[in-house]
Motif scaffolding. Structure first.
Motif, PDB file in Angstrom:
ATOM      1  N   GLU A 168      58.954   0.625  -6.332  1.00 50.31           N
ATOM      2  CA  GLU A 168      59.732   0.202  -5.208  1.00 50.31           C
ATOM      3  C   GLU A 168      58.580  -0.815  -5.231  1.00 50.31           C
ATOM      4  O   GLU A 168      57.579  -0.592  -4.237  1.00 50.31           O
ATOM      5  CB  GLU A 168      58.923   1.446  -4.751  1.00 50.31           C
ATOM      6  N   LEU A 169      58.146  -1.051  -6.071  1.00 48.15           N
ATOM      7  CA  LEU A 169      57.976  -2.419  -6.518  1.00 48.15           C
ATOM      8  C   LEU A 169      58.035  -3.336  -5.306  1.00 48.15           C
ATOM      9  O   LEU A 169      57.457  -4.966  -4.767  1.00 48.15           O
ATOM     10  CB  LEU A 169      56.908  -2.741  -7.657  1.00 48.15           C
ATOM     11  N   ILE A 170      59.878  -3.356  -6.097  1.00 48.30           N
ATOM     12  CA  ILE A 170      60.549  -4.777  -5.079  1.00 48.30           C
ATOM     13  C   ILE A 170      61.533  -3.375  -4.706  1.00 48.30           C
ATOM     14  O   ILE A 170      61.903  -2.165  -4.951  1.00 48.30           O
ATOM     15  CB  ILE A 170      60.532  -5.307  -6.874  1.00 48.30           C
ATOM     16  N   GLU A 171      62.557  -4.260  -3.740  1.00 54.45           N
ATOM     17  CA  GLU A 171      63.346  -3.611  -3.025  1.00 54.45           C
ATOM     18  C   GLU A 171      64.576  -3.693  -3.201  1.00 54.45           C
ATOM     19  O   GLU A 171      65.782  -2.912  -3.423  1.00 54.45           O
ATOM     20  CB  GLU A 171      62.782  -3.473  -1.694  1.00 54.45           C
ATOM     21  N   ASP A 172      65.082  -5.172  -3.817  1.00 52.80           N
ATOM     22  CA  ASP A 172      65.831  -5.331  -4.065  1.00 52.80           C
ATOM     23  C   ASP A 172      66.522  -5.330  -4.939  1.00 52.80           C
ATOM     24  O   ASP A 172      66.461  -6.866  -5.534  1.00 52.80           O
ATOM     25  CB  ASP A 172      66.751  -6.127  -2.929  1.00 52.80           C
ATOM     26  N   GLY A 173      67.272  -4.521  -6.193  1.00 53.25           N
ATOM     27  CA  GLY A 173      67.333  -4.669  -7.393  1.00 53.25           C
ATOM     28  C   GLY A 173      68.406  -5.495  -7.966  1.00 53.25           C
ATOM     29  O   GLY A 173      68.095  -6.371  -8.509  1.00 53.25           O
ATOM     30  N   HIS A 174      69.156  -5.367  -7.780  1.00 57.17           N
ATOM     31  CA  HIS A 174      70.820  -6.174  -7.764  1.00 57.17           C
ATOM     32  C   HIS A 174      70.533  -7.515  -7.596  1.00 57.17           C
ATOM     33  O   HIS A 174      70.404  -7.960  -8.420  1.00 57.17           O
ATOM     34  CB  HIS A 174      71.980  -4.656  -6.679  1.00 57.17           C
ATOM     35  N   LEU A 175      70.115  -8.037  -6.407  1.00 54.23           N
ATOM     36  CA  LEU A 175      69.508  -8.910  -6.134  1.00 54.23           C
ATOM     37  C   LEU A 175      68.270 -10.027  -6.904  1.00 54.23           C
ATOM     38  O   LEU A 175      68.776 -10.448  -7.516  1.00 54.23           O
ATOM     39  CB  LEU A 175      68.924  -9.519  -4.102  1.00 54.23           C
ATOM     40  N   TRP A 176      67.669  -8.717  -7.520  1.00 51.76           N
ATOM     41  CA  TRP A 176      66.489  -9.176  -8.652  1.00 51.76           C
ATOM     42  C   TRP A 176      67.176  -9.800  -9.468  1.00 51.76           C
ATOM     43  O   TRP A 176      66.818 -10.092 -10.265  1.00 51.76           O
ATOM     44  CB  TRP A 176      65.469  -8.420  -8.691  1.00 51.76           C
ATOM     45  N   MET A 177      68.022  -8.931 -10.035  1.00 49.09           N
ATOM     46  CA  MET A 177      69.141  -8.871 -11.311  1.00 49.09           C
ATOM     47  C   MET A 177      69.893 -10.404 -11.133  1.00 49.09           C
ATOM     48  O   MET A 177      70.438 -10.944 -11.597  1.00 49.09           O
ATOM     49  CB  MET A 177      70.126  -8.208 -11.592  1.00 49.09           C
ATOM     50  N   GLU A 178      70.530 -10.552 -10.094  1.00 47.78           N
ATOM     51  CA  GLU A 178      71.283 -11.501  -9.627  1.00 47.78           C
ATOM     52  C   GLU A 178      70.102 -12.779  -9.979  1.00 47.78           C
ATOM     53  O   GLU A 178      70.675 -14.161 -10.084  1.00 47.78           O
ATOM     54  CB  GLU A 178      71.856 -12.225  -8.030  1.00 47.78           C
ATOM     55  N   ALA A 179      68.786 -12.278  -9.228  1.00 50.42           N
ATOM     56  CA  ALA A 179      67.973 -14.120  -9.177  1.00 50.42           C
ATOM     57  C   ALA A 179      67.402 -14.620 -10.684  1.00 50.42           C
ATOM     58  O   ALA A 179      67.428 -15.303 -11.176  1.00 50.42           O
ATOM     59  CB  ALA A 179      66.743 -13.824  -9.251  1.00 50.42           C
TER      60      ALA A 179
ATOM     61  N   GLN B 118      61.957  -1.111 -13.700  1.00 53.64           N
ATOM     62  CA  GLN B 118      60.797  -0.525 -13.597  1.00 53.64           C
ATOM     63  C   GLN B 118      60.014  -0.572 -11.982  1.00 53.64           C
ATOM     64  O   GLN B 118      59.690   0.004 -11.536  1.00 53.64           O
ATOM     65  CB  GLN B 118      60.264  -0.692 -14.536  1.00 53.64           C
ATOM     66  N   ALA B 119      60.407  -2.240 -12.085  1.00 54.07           N
ATOM     67  CA  ALA B 119      59.571  -2.916 -10.226  1.00 54.07           C
ATOM     68  C   ALA B 119      60.469  -2.137  -9.550  1.00 54.07           C
ATOM     69  O   ALA B 119      59.600  -1.573  -8.229  1.00 54.07           O
ATOM     70  CB  ALA B 119      59.891  -3.959 -10.807  1.00 54.07           C
ATOM     71  N   PHE B 120      62.197  -1.937  -9.808  1.00 56.96           N
ATOM     72  CA  PHE B 120      62.791  -1.434  -8.411  1.00 56.96           C
ATOM     73  C   PHE B 120      62.459   0.620  -8.450  1.00 56.96           C
ATOM     74  O   PHE B 120      62.104   0.117  -7.535  1.00 56.96           O
ATOM     75  CB  PHE B 120      64.300  -1.623  -8.727  1.00 56.96           C
ATOM     76  N   GLN B 121      62.725   0.583  -9.570  1.00 55.14           N
ATOM     77  CA  GLN B 121      61.751   2.582  -9.203  1.00 55.14           C
ATOM     78  C   GLN B 121      60.813   2.593  -8.934  1.00 55.14           C
ATOM     79  O   GLN B 121      60.600   3.794  -7.978  1.00 55.14           O
ATOM     80  CB  GLN B 121      62.385   2.686 -11.084  1.00 55.14           C
TER      81      GLN B 121
END
Length: 133
Positions: free
Chosen positions: A80-91, A75-78
């Protein structure tokens, strides 16, 4: 009620800020001992937990209802609160596996990922939410 949600994310942000600042401070030093690696990994775990929870609280103050770290990140990616959703998922994946990081080589690799990839994610979130506060 909305005021309480607004206050909640700001209070959580203060805790995230403290943890992020510690991670940032100690990640910039040379990390060579097992104890230093364990400390950085622990700071990462704490900072990640607070990061996704501040995302969740912020999103709730905006009317969204994420129920998990994964939903909060999506939701934060959608919005635009965060930019790199894939890297957040990796984290998130790395955070979930840190309790199994007994191997020195894996710990060294994780510390490098924290310094090079995840710390900038946290920094971006910190700077964005600092403006919102």
């Amino acid at each position: 009620m909305d005021e309480m949600k607004d206050i909640r994310w700001k209070q959580r942000f203060e805790n995230f800020e403290k943890s992020f600042k510690l991670l940032e401070k100690y990640s910039s030093n040379s990390i060579s001992t097992e104890l230093e690696r364990a400390g950085i990994i622990q700071f990462f775990e704490t900072t990640f937990e607070l990061a996704w929870k501040v995302l969740k609280d912020y999103l709730e103050s905006e009317g969204y209802i994420p129920k998990s770290p994964r939903e909060s990140i999506k939701q934060a990616f959608q919005v635009e609160l965060i930019e790199d959703g894939h890297l957040w998922m990796e984290a998130l994946s790395k955070r979930n596996s840190t309790t199994h990081t007994y191997d020195q080589e894996l710990a060294e690799k994780l510390v490098k990922e924290i310094q090079e990839q995840f710390l900038p994610l946290f920094r971006d979130l910190y700077n964005k939410l600092l403006k919102e506060r």
